[in-house]
Design a protein around this motif. Structure first.
Motif, PDB file in Angstrom:
ATOM      1  N   GLY A  68       0.816  -1.212   0.000  1.00  0.00           N
ATOM      2  CA  GLY A  68       0.000   0.000   0.000  1.00  0.00           C
ATOM      3  C   GLY A  68       0.843   1.251   0.000  1.00  0.00           C
ATOM      4  O   GLY A  68       2.053   1.203  -0.196  1.00  0.00           O
ATOM      5  N   THR A  72      -0.921   6.177   6.424  1.00  0.00           N
ATOM      6  CA  THR A  72      -1.568   5.063   7.113  1.00  0.00           C
ATOM      7  C   THR A  72      -2.800   5.527   7.869  1.00  0.00           C
ATOM      8  O   THR A  72      -2.722   6.417   8.705  1.00  0.00           O
ATOM      9  CB  THR A  72      -0.591   4.413   8.118  1.00  0.00           C
ATOM     10  OG1 THR A  72       0.651   4.150   7.465  1.00  0.00           O
ATOM     11  CG2 THR A  72      -1.160   3.125   8.663  1.00  0.00           C
ATOM     12  N   SER A  73      -3.939   4.896   7.583  1.00  0.00           N
ATOM     13  CA  SER A  73      -5.165   5.194   8.316  1.00  0.00           C
ATOM     14  C   SER A  73      -5.241   4.307   9.550  1.00  0.00           C
ATOM     15  O   SER A  73      -4.532   3.297   9.661  1.00  0.00           O
ATOM     16  CB  SER A  73      -6.394   4.953   7.431  1.00  0.00           C
ATOM     17  OG  SER A  73      -6.497   3.591   7.083  1.00  0.00           O
ATOM     18  N   ASP A  76      -6.009   0.661   8.780  1.00  0.00           N
ATOM     19  CA  ASP A  76      -5.180   0.040   7.741  1.00  0.00           C
ATOM     20  C   ASP A  76      -4.950  -1.432   8.095  1.00  0.00           C
ATOM     21  O   ASP A  76      -4.473  -1.752   9.182  1.00  0.00           O
ATOM     22  CB  ASP A  76      -3.842   0.776   7.638  1.00  0.00           C
ATOM     23  CG  ASP A  76      -3.067   0.443   6.367  1.00  0.00           C
ATOM     24  OD1 ASP A  76      -2.950  -0.759   6.046  1.00  0.00           O
ATOM     25  OD2 ASP A  76      -2.576   1.369   5.708  1.00  0.00           O
ATOM     26  N   ARG A  78      -2.800  -3.396   7.142  1.00  0.00           N
ATOM     27  CA  ARG A  78      -1.398  -3.792   7.225  1.00  0.00           C
ATOM     28  C   ARG A  78      -0.849  -3.695   8.641  1.00  0.00           C
ATOM     29  O   ARG A  78       0.204  -4.262   8.949  1.00  0.00           O
ATOM     30  CB  ARG A  78      -0.550  -2.924   6.286  1.00  0.00           C
ATOM     31  CG  ARG A  78      -0.884  -3.075   4.808  1.00  0.00           C
ATOM     32  CD  ARG A  78      -0.131  -2.042   3.979  1.00  0.00           C
ATOM     33  NE  ARG A  78      -0.517  -0.679   4.337  1.00  0.00           N
ATOM     34  CZ  ARG A  78       0.127   0.416   3.916  1.00  0.00           C
ATOM     35  NH1 ARG A  78       1.195   0.286   3.146  1.00  0.00           N
ATOM     36  NH2 ARG A  78      -0.293   1.615   4.278  1.00  0.00           N
ATOM     37  N   PRO A 156      -5.337   6.987   1.085  1.00  0.00           N
ATOM     38  CA  PRO A 156      -4.746   7.724   2.209  1.00  0.00           C
ATOM     39  C   PRO A 156      -3.709   8.771   1.798  1.00  0.00           C
ATOM     40  O   PRO A 156      -3.648   9.844   2.401  1.00  0.00           O
ATOM     41  CB  PRO A 156      -4.127   6.621   3.070  1.00  0.00           C
ATOM     42  CG  PRO A 156      -4.916   5.410   2.749  1.00  0.00           C
ATOM     43  CD  PRO A 156      -5.234   5.536   1.289  1.00  0.00           C
TER      44      PRO A 156
END
Length: 198
Positions: A68, A72-73, A76, A78, A156
């Motif tokens: 991605g 970063t949200s 996220d 991940r 994002p």
């Protein structure tokens, strides 16, 4: 050596020694719960446009940047379970004490950006590169819950540029224009208060 650099050097040495147990616990949690390295190393642009490797505890799956974007949200996928814990308590930032020790960062200064974001700076915004990047500054306090702002975002990086970057840059330039050791001390205490109070 400037007073600011002397403070950074001594405080980072003290911090590294004091936080050795925390370093070990964080490293162990990451190692036993996920595959991949303990630390995240990422390219950032620092003082006078020099590139350096920022050091953090890894809070995302291995090779997250290949999956991605760089922003970063909060939600996220991940982010690992342990990573979420570290991020909420800002413990993932502790390894940057070594960046400070090596002179790549300071305790206080505009947050270091990835190269693609720096390339978007205009001439005035490039003044952000005239000081060492830091762990915290006015913008870090104002946007301490940045992930919440980006929560649910389909892009994002785009939303970061539109919703967060302009104000972060304004606050970064405010620091560039006003910084001195007393300002740094006030920002450090404001940051500690924000972290403790959540």
């Amino acid at each position: 050596m400037s007073l600011k650099r002397l403070f950074d050097l001594l405080a980072s040495l003290v911090g590294i020694v004091l936080f050795v147990p925390v370093f070990l616990i964080c490293a162990l949690l990451i190692k036993i719960t996920t595959q991949g390295p303990v630390f995240y190393r990422g390219d950032r642009i620092g003082l006078n446009g020099r590139k350096f490797m920022i050091l953090k505890f890894r809070t995302m799956v291995h090779n997250a940047e290949a999956i991605g974007g760089t922003s970063t949200s909060e939600n996220d996928e991940r982010i690992t379970r342990v990573g979420k814990f570290l991020r909420e308590r800002k413990l993932d930032e502790l390894p940057q004490l070594f960046n400070i020790l090596f002179g790549e960062m300071s305790f206080v200064g505009p947050r270091p950006q990835v190269e693609w974001a720096v390339k978007l700076y205009n001439n005035n915004e490039r003044r952000l590169l005239s000081v060492r990047p830091g762990i915290t500054d006015y913008a870090s306090i104002a946007f301490r819950n940045e992930g919440e702002i980006l929560k649910g975002s389909k892009d994002p990086d785009k939303d970061y540029l539109e919703k967060i970057a302009p104000e972060k840059i304004r606050l970064g330039l405010k620091y560039v224009d006003e910084h001195n050791l007393w300002v740094d001390i006030k920002i450090i205490f404001a940051t500690l208060r924000a972290v403790i109070m959540g």
